[in-house]
Structures are given as structure tokens and as C-alpha cells.
Design an enzyme around this catalytic site. Sequence first.
Site, PDB file in Angstrom:
ATOM      1  N   HIS A  10      25.458 -36.486 -42.409  1.00  0.00           N
ATOM      2  CA  HIS A  10      26.455 -35.885 -43.295  1.00  0.00           C
ATOM      3  C   HIS A  10      27.832 -36.264 -42.734  1.00  0.00           C
ATOM      4  CE1 HIS A  10      28.768 -32.926 -45.464  1.00  0.00           C
ATOM      5  NE2 HIS A  10      27.697 -32.518 -46.115  1.00  0.00           N
ATOM      6  N   ARG A  49      35.439 -33.146 -49.838  1.00  0.00           N
ATOM      7  CA  ARG A  49      35.716 -34.538 -50.260  1.00  0.00           C
ATOM      8  C   ARG A  49      35.700 -34.620 -51.774  1.00  0.00           C
ATOM      9  NH1 ARG A  49      31.688 -37.882 -49.093  1.00  0.00           N
ATOM     10  NH2 ARG A  49      30.334 -36.257 -48.333  1.00  0.00           N
TER      11      ARG A  49
END
Length: 575
Positions: A236, A258
Site C-alpha cells: 500500500h 490520494r
Amino acid sequence: MRELSTDILILGSGGAGLFAALHAHQAEPSLSITVAVKGLLGKCGCTRMVQGGYNVALAAGDSVERHFMDTIEGGKWLPQQELAWKLVTLAVERIRELENELGCFFDRNPDGTVHQKAFAGQSFDRTVHKGDLTGIEIVNRLAEQVWARNIGRLEEHRAVELVTTKSGDALAGVLMIDMRSGEYVMVRAKAVLLATGGGPTMYRYHTPSGDKSCDGLAMALRAGLPLRDMEMVQFHPTGLLAGAHTRMTGTVLEEGLRGAGGFLLNGTKERFMPGYDPKAERATRDLVSRAMFAEMRKGNTTPNGGLYISMAHLGPERVARDFKGMVERCADCGFDLAGGLVEVVPTAHYMMGGVEFEADCRTRLAGLFVAGEDSGGVHGANRLGGNGVANSTVFGGVAGDAMAAWVAAEGALREPDRARIDAAVARCERPFAATAARHGGLEQVREALHNLMWDKVGIMRDAAGLCAALAGLDAIETDLDAGALADHNRAFNLSWHDWLNLKSLIEVSRVIARAAAAREDSRGAHFREDFPETGPLEASAHTRARLAAGGLEITMQPVEFTRVRPGQTLLRDAA
Ligand SMILES: Cc1cc2nc3c(=O)[nH]c(=O)nc-3n(C[C@H](O)[C@H](O)[C@H](O)COP(=O)(O)OP(=O)(O)OC[C@H]3O[C@@H](n4cnc5c(N)ncnc54)[C@H](O)[C@@H]3O)c2cc1C
């Protein structure tokens, strides 16, 4: 040695284990069912840690075919298609069950429909959630339902060996350690579910809970079962980097940061993602992690050796409102997520690989079933965010139904091979039998493993590094085996359990490294700098790792395109 018997033994109390217990009980309430777990039921494992949510095709305009195609394309054509199909179709049933039978409350739209948010790699917003603490809602409701039924519990009991019959053709039960007393317990069972949840905690930075150390995968390997796709370890991109000696380092800062427009910056505070991918920070996890790793290798890093995430340009008030949990987590570690910079690093998150299994969760060993992160084949080379908890709950339920049917049709308590029990006990006793004093403690061994796996078997790999890793793993294991534990008291001896954790992690790390060396192409989470091409999709093959008489064998097995071939789609409007 204490001996117990039960009709069904379930190892692990995550989404897979708890769903299996409830389904088996519903199928046949007279069965004796026991959930054995390394921690406390409902309080351990990764299902509880699920933040983002659960993928399911519910909304008008979405379809199981669309969810299936996203899963196959996201998995770079390596998933076992019948398993992926079962995942997407049964997820619809399971989410209704979670809401209507088990009492979960998921977030809703003003019109009363279930709210579904966007996650990377999906062509439709299909992630069902409860704020950003979805896993707590799911596991609390599941645990309450298990507590309310006549289902046995062996908490703080660690499974250490799958014990077969003398002929080795069926499972007789599981050898466990009662962690509270340190006693060995042999639990005989007609059917056993392996649901210990994998967990790539052998890497320097990792997200899973500390109770996960690949025990299930190591036990399956020793029992001769084939594991597939073991080179596929998902990183991740945004693990928190808060310094060396805190467990907060490695924990996830969610993907939504994000998604909302957060920037990744290097040590000199320049944005670098647009130089790597047109989707910049919104590219998939594998691409962003690789770009971050490349940037870090250039040496332009933060004080702790990572990179920064910056959200302030979105407006500190908005960030504080939309990401309250993340802002608080960062503040606890001295970072201002809303208005400043937070240090981040890619972090090992999930294992796509695991035990090969049939769509009804049977394995090749009669009496042994598998579900959840211990299983392999559903996700192929990459797991979509939101497909993890769908996988564990869908297949946990399937396993519960299948085990109840198996016990009715073929179930019998089989005689365990006493020689296998003795050998397993001797293996576990090793650190008490060693005579050399350990210098530096197990922390040093763990650090050596973490660093080796991160440096040589991590986000970018090549033949020389993988070869060095295998030699390094042998040296680390020799060191682990040689040193004696200072404390010989067995009750709650956490150093002993640390030793056992490391033993499982080293065994499984070796499989990851060997499978990564065998796969001479780059797919999804697996990237070889010496073989950067994906290779022809039509000729896709998955790795199979198996412990044979001559040692660990890795073979390449062709992927069967049972529903759709590369270049085709199940979507009528796209075809
Ligand atoms: C921080 C984080 C966030 C995540 N967010 C998401 C998300 O938003 N969406 C998503 O789909 N997925 C997410 N995932 C992945 C998801 O958590 C897993 O895919 C899934 O929950 C695994 O379920 P499981 O039942 O297989 O294992 P787990 O839930 O991990 O349960 C494993 C169980 O096995 C027990 N156990 C381990 N070893 C032994 C042993 N030797 N003997 C007995 N018991 C043992 C453990 O104590 C635990 O009870 C996330 C993972 C993490 C770490």
C-alpha cells in the site's frame, strides 16, 4: 497432552472464521463447532482493521459482470476465474446478510440506498462502508452473533501443526498451544477451516495486525499442500512513517487521501508522481508504490527515509472534516495532515497468494477447508481495495456450508499420526532445547528478516537480489535455531511465540522469494527489474509452490480462462 474433539474446528476469528462458524451452525445446529484463535475472538486479525470498505455490485448501472471484469483485469489475468465469479456474485448475498440478518449498519444516501464510494482500479463506485471504520462494524456484529450461539471458543490458542492420519491422506486434527498455560492441546476434528489470514509481516514496513505471522500458510506447506501466487505481495503506498520504534510506523493512511487529490512529495518537497504515470497519485497501488520506491532509491528522502504526503492545498478545514480519523492518527504521531506534511512509505499490506482451493473451499487434503487471506487464486496478481473483506466473508460462509455438508456425508474422527504430533512438539520445543545463549535477542533476528525482505524481495526484484535473499534467509534461520530462550516458563511466554512467529515468517518468506525468482516477468504486485515486461496474457501462468520430498518445488501452471479470455469482456455494452 490434553486432547479435545469437535465436529468442526475453525482456525481464526476474522471475517472468514466467524462467517464459517455462523453458516455451519445455521446449516446444522446440532454440530459441535469450535473457533480457535491466537488472540481474543472479535478483537484480533485484520478484518477488524478494515477501513475503506466492501466491494459489491449493488447500484443501478453496476453489475456483477462489471465487478468481475475489474477483478480479472486488476489481477492481470491471473485470478482463477470461477473463484472470482463466486466472489462477485455471492458478495451481493453476503452484504444483505450482513445488514438484514447480522445487524450491520452501513452508510446510506439521502434516498435510503446504500452509499458506495470510489476505490482505485474500479470502473464503478461500489465500495460499501461504515465511515472509515467498516471492519469494526462487521466484526463486532459477527462476534455478537457467534457469542449468542452455542459455538465453542478456544481463545489465545495458537495452531502449530495440521496433523494428518498415519497414511497422510486425511486431516485428523490440529496441534495447538494454549498460550495462557503453555500446554499443548491436540484438537481432533472431522473438518477444519484454515482461516488464519496470511499477513506479510516479514517486511520492514507492514500493515497487518501483530497476531498474523503466516502460520496457516506455513502449516499448509508442511502438510504438503500447494500454494499459488506466493510472489504476489501487495504494498500500500501510504504507510505512516513515524520513526523506528513505534508500531504506528507502517500503518495505513487510507487511499482516499490520494483519491481526494493529495500530493506525494520527495525530500526536497517536489511532486514526482506525474513523471511516473499520467494518473499521478491516483494510479493503482502497485504503480504508485513502485514510483515511490524508485524515488526513495535516489536518496531524496524525508528525515526518516521516506516521502511526504501533502493535503494542505485542498484546504485544511476540508481535510480535517473529510479525514477526521486520519488527521487524528497523524496528530498522535506529531504530524499535521490537514495543514502540513506527513512522512509516508509503501507498506506491505496483503498476500494475494495462498492455499489452492476449490470453489466450495475444499483443499487437496480431505477434511481441510480454507477461506480468506490464507487462500490463493481469487485475486491473481493484485487485489482491488474492497475485495479483501468481500473475499473473507463470501468464502467464510461458503466454507461453513460446505463443512457442515462434509461432516454429514463423510465426517469421522480420524486417528492422528502420533509420530507427526511428536515431531511438531519437538519443532516447537527447539528454542528451549538450544544451549547457546542468544545475544541481542529476537529483535535482532526480526530486524534482519524485515530488512532482507524489504531490500531484496520487496517492491522491485531481480535475480541476484532474490538469490542473495534465499542465502540470507538460511542464515537468519540458522541464527534463530541456534539461540536459546532465556525464559523457560511456558505460560504467556511471548518470546516463545515470537520465536514461533519468526519460524513461520521465514518459511513463508522462502516461498515468496522462490516464487518471485521463478516468475520471469512483471505482473501486478510482482516487478522484476531484469524482466520488466508483462509477457503475453494468453500464455498467463501462475506459480505453484509445494514442499516435496526433495525440498520446495516451484512450477508454473497455465491459467484457465474459464469465463473470459484476454481481449474479451463480459460487458455487453463494451463488446
Ligand atoms: C489496515 C488494514 C486495512 C484494510 N482495509 C481493507 C478494506 O478497506 N477493504 C478490504 O476489502 N480489505 C481491507 N483489508 C484487508 C482485509 O482486512 C483482509 O482481506 C481480510 O479481512 C482478511 O480476513 P481473514 O478472515 O482471512 O483474516 P483476519 O481477519 O486477519 O483473521 C485472521 C485470524 O486468524 C487468527 N490466527 C492467526 N494465526 C493463528 C494461529 N496460528 N492459530 C489460531 N489463530 C490464528 C488471528 O488471530 C485472527 O483472528 C485491510 C487490511 C488491513 C491490515
